[in-house]
Scaffold this motif. Structure first.
Motif, PDB file in Angstrom:
ATOM      1  N   TYR A   1       0.827  -1.198   0.000  1.00 23.06           N
ATOM      2  CA  TYR A   1       0.000   0.000   0.000  1.00 23.06           C
ATOM      3  C   TYR A   1       0.863   1.251   0.000  1.00 23.06           C
ATOM      4  O   TYR A   1       1.885   1.315   0.695  1.00 23.06           O
ATOM      5  CB  TYR A   1      -0.953  -0.029   1.200  1.00 23.06           C
ATOM      6  N   LEU A   2       0.435   2.226  -0.793  1.00 24.79           N
ATOM      7  CA  LEU A   2       1.192   3.464  -0.975  1.00 24.79           C
ATOM      8  C   LEU A   2       0.343   4.667  -0.613  1.00 24.79           C
ATOM      9  O   LEU A   2      -0.806   4.768  -1.036  1.00 24.79           O
ATOM     10  CB  LEU A   2       1.631   3.605  -2.442  1.00 24.79           C
ATOM     11  N   ASP A   3       0.928   5.560   0.159  1.00 24.64           N
ATOM     12  CA  ASP A   3       0.312   6.850   0.450  1.00 24.64           C
ATOM     13  C   ASP A   3       1.233   7.884  -0.176  1.00 24.64           C
ATOM     14  O   ASP A   3       2.342   8.114   0.304  1.00 24.64           O
ATOM     15  CB  ASP A   3       0.181   7.059   1.960  1.00 24.64           C
TER      16      ASP A   3
ATOM     17  N   VAL B   1       3.396  -0.633   4.143  1.00 29.92           N
ATOM     18  CA  VAL B   1       2.819   0.634   3.716  1.00 29.92           C
ATOM     19  C   VAL B   1       3.987   1.592   3.464  1.00 29.92           C
ATOM     20  O   VAL B   1       4.840   1.765   4.333  1.00 29.92           O
ATOM     21  CB  VAL B   1       1.876   1.219   4.791  1.00 29.92           C
ATOM     22  N   TYR B   2       4.019   2.181   2.294  1.00 25.19           N
ATOM     23  CA  TYR B   2       5.027   3.175   1.945  1.00 25.19           C
ATOM     24  C   TYR B   2       4.340   4.530   1.860  1.00 25.19           C
ATOM     25  O   TYR B   2       3.325   4.669   1.175  1.00 25.19           O
ATOM     26  CB  TYR B   2       5.657   2.859   0.593  1.00 25.19           C
TER      27      TYR B   2
ATOM     28  N   ASN C   1      11.777   3.984  -7.453  1.00 27.44           N
ATOM     29  CA  ASN C   1      13.134   3.891  -6.901  1.00 27.44           C
ATOM     30  C   ASN C   1      13.130   3.164  -5.558  1.00 27.44           C
ATOM     31  O   ASN C   1      14.186   2.743  -5.083  1.00 27.44           O
ATOM     32  CB  ASN C   1      13.729   5.286  -6.713  1.00 27.44           C
ATOM     33  N   TYR C   2      11.977   3.013  -4.940  1.00 27.22           N
ATOM     34  CA  TYR C   2      11.861   2.445  -3.603  1.00 27.22           C
ATOM     35  C   TYR C   2      11.120   1.116  -3.575  1.00 27.22           C
ATOM     36  O   TYR C   2      11.246   0.365  -2.615  1.00 27.22           O
ATOM     37  CB  TYR C   2      11.151   3.422  -2.671  1.00 27.22           C
ATOM     38  N   ILE C   3      10.330   0.857  -4.587  1.00 30.92           N
ATOM     39  CA  ILE C   3       9.476  -0.315  -4.593  1.00 30.92           C
ATOM     40  C   ILE C   3       9.720  -1.098  -5.873  1.00 30.92           C
ATOM     41  O   ILE C   3       9.668  -0.536  -6.966  1.00 30.92           O
ATOM     42  CB  ILE C   3       7.988   0.102  -4.513  1.00 30.92           C
TER      43      ILE C   3
END
Length: 84
Positions: A22-24, A44-45, A81-83
């Motif tokens: 899940y991304l916010d 959660v990111y 870049n993070y996921i």
């Protein structure tokens, strides 16, 4: 009458599962990030470009002992870049 944000969370809640990601994209003060963290054990990111937003969110998450969140001080446009 339910407020629009509360209504959207009512619609979203049945779709949050422990095998998701899940991304916010705009953590702001952290309330939506906290909502996601409390309704799933998945990662959660949360992204924001403002240190103040990250600090406020980090404080809120700590108060609620939410540990499944990674806070990222960067624009959501760089999420890949993070996921992976």
């Amino acid at each position: 009458m339910e407020r629009i944000l509360d209504f959207s969370k009512t619609l979203l809640r049945p779709h949050l599962h422990d095998n998701g990601l899940y991304l916010d994209f705009t953590m702001g003060n952290g309330y939506d990030t906290l909502f996601l963290a409390q309704h799933t054990h998945s990662a959660v990111y949360a992204f924001d470009i403002q240190q103040q937003a990250l600090d406020a969110t980090q404080k809120l998450l700590k108060q609620h002992q939410a540990e499944n969140v990674r806070l990222i001080l960067d624009s959501h446009e760089h999420f890949l870049n993070y996921i992976t």
